[in-house]
Enzyme design. Structure first.
Site, short mmCIF file in Angstrom:
data_model
loop_
_atom_site.label_atom_id
_atom_site.label_comp_id
_atom_site.label_asym_id
_atom_site.label_seq_id
_atom_site.Cartn_x
_atom_site.Cartn_y
_atom_site.Cartn_z
N GLY A 193 0.81 -1.20 0.00
CA GLY A 193 0.00 0.00 0.00
C GLY A 193 0.85 1.26 0.00
O GLY A 193 2.03 1.23 0.33
N SER A 210 -0.69 5.18 0.78
CA SER A 210 -1.31 5.89 1.89
C SER A 210 -2.80 5.96 1.59
O SER A 210 -3.24 5.47 0.55
CB SER A 210 -0.74 7.31 2.02
OG SER A 210 -1.28 8.16 1.03
N HIS A 227 7.34 -2.60 2.38
CA HIS A 227 6.00 -3.03 2.80
C HIS A 227 4.98 -1.91 2.64
O HIS A 227 3.79 -2.10 2.84
CB HIS A 227 6.02 -3.51 4.25
CG HIS A 227 5.99 -2.43 5.29
ND1 HIS A 227 6.85 -1.35 5.30
CD2 HIS A 227 5.17 -2.25 6.37
CE1 HIS A 227 6.58 -0.58 6.34
NE2 HIS A 227 5.57 -1.09 7.00
#
EC number: 6.5.1.8
Length: 409
Positions: free
Chosen positions: A282, A284, A315
């Protein structure tokens, strides 16, 4: 662009401040190998984004208090046009169905509270029988809850407008209690007491090391079950079917072979990325995410970089601003602002409006402004990875801005 540099013999991807590099070097001085990913930043004992390999030892602080925090993503059979008219209502339903926040219990009728993991022999590694049963029941109640901090449930559309569901969280109170317990035991203190903040390197040949390893892996299974239940529950809410699952821990330790020797590889905020291995990463609440994989069939130069990274990658995008910097400091008694934060509600809302993101929950300390931009972080990992899909966020659901959660990573 130079992809990797060496810091006192340690491979480093991306740019980092002196404190983060110093922390990495300190941890690496007691290990066989180490590396730092491009999303790295200062952490607790070991930097987030750090990868450290030991010979038959595991670091309690390295794995961290949110044991087995990780990401899972499901590609569904839905297309954007099928759900776009209902995004606001779907966001509300996700927020009301999935439990977010501190110590919450999963109230859903189909919560996996009778999963076989609750009968795993690893529970016996908890030294106190009373604590063993209390923790088992806490874990049973919290299975399938998301928590707060940077943990989320997202709905995305990819480059073909296919709908994905992504989740990010860990083992909740189970992992936190296990990490705290072994931190205390390492210092010859009783389980449940508060010990000093130390690295706590455990020899896996010892009884204490074996007990931690068993419970760490139990927490890993627990996190996997919880993330998959939440992601599948959201797919159900959307009215879709699961076509593909991508799932990885990024706060964990694994037994792996590197350079012809078996090592214990601890990744703290770093994702395994062996050639062909997929991951969901991901950005944000207001940025794209990606499905990536370790570059398969790499050329010799790329293979050397992958090996230097201990077959790991980022990550997430990585923080550039602490929670205190984002929020500022407020006197809890008077409400007076003692120090203004660097992010405003207006700035966060403007960013999300421009991106077309529907947000439920979330706070300024998770605003897009506190993170690096994911494309830059991915570029800094070079050809060690390749992006398979870019995921545009449609719905982001997180705990409320005022929720405190001791189990976040």
């Amino acid at each position: 662009m130079k992809i990797m540099r060496w810091e006192k013999g340690i491979p480093v991807f991306g740019q980092h401040d002196a404190q983060t590099l110093s922390q990495l070097c300190d941890v690496a001085s007691r290990a066989e190998k180490a590396a730092l990913m491009a999303d790295g930043h200062l952490g607790y004992i070991m930097p987030v984004g750090g990868v450290v390999a030991y010979r038959n030892k595991v670091s309690v602080a390295g794995v961290g208090f949110d044991i087995a925090c990780g990401n899972a993503a499901i590609r569904t059979d839905l297309k954007l046009e099928q759900i776009q008219p209902h995004l606001e209502a779907l966001a509300d339903e996700i927020a009301s169905t999935i439990s977010f926040g501190i110590g919450r219990s999963n109230k859903s009728d189909d919560a996996p509270i009778h999963h076989p993991l609750f009968e795993d022999p690893a529970w016996e590694a908890i030294p106190d029988k009373g604590e063993q049963e209390a923790l088992r029941e806490k874990a049973r109640a919290q299975l399938g809850t998301v928590g707060s901090g940077n943990h989320y449930v997202d709905v995305f559309a990819d480059e073909q407008n296919r709908i994905w569901v992504g989740v990010h969280f860990g083992s909740r109170g189970l992992g936190h209690t296990v990490a705290s317990g072994f931190m205390a035991l390492f210092q010859n203190r009783p389980w449940g007491s508060r010990g000093a903040e130390v690295e706590a390197l455990l020899d896996l040949s010892s009884e204490l090391g074996q007990a931690y390893w068993a419970l760490m892996n139990l927490a890993g299974r627990y996190a996997y079950v919880g993330r998959e239940w939440v992601a599948r529950k959201v797919v159900q809410i959307l009215g879709g079917r699961e076509l593909e699952l991508v799932h990885n821990h990024h706060n964990f330790a694994w037994k792996e072979f590197h350079g012809g020797q078996e090592l214990i590889v601890v990744r703290k905020g770093a994702t395994p990325a062996f050639p062909g291995q997929k991951s969901f990463v991901g950005g944000s609440m207001g940025d794209d995410a990606v499905i990536l994989q370790g570059t398969p069939d790499p050329d010799p130069e790329t293979r050397a970089l992958q090996e230097a990274a201990l077959f790991s990658t980022v990550h997430g995008a990585g923080r550039v601003m602490s929670r205190r910097q984002a929020l500022g400091k407020v006197d809890r008694k008077t409400g007076k602002i003692l120090q203004p934060g660097q992010v405003t509600q207006e700035a966060m809302e403007k960013w999300l409006q421009q991106k077309g993101v529907i947000l439920r929950g979330g706070g300024l300390d998770e605003s897009p402004q506190v993170y690096r931009r994911l494309p830059e972080v991915l570029e800094a990992q070079g050809k060690t990875i390749e992006v398979l899909h870019t995921l545009r966020p449609l719905i982001v659901v997180m705990a409320g801005a005022n929720e405190f959660d001791p189990y976040k990573d």
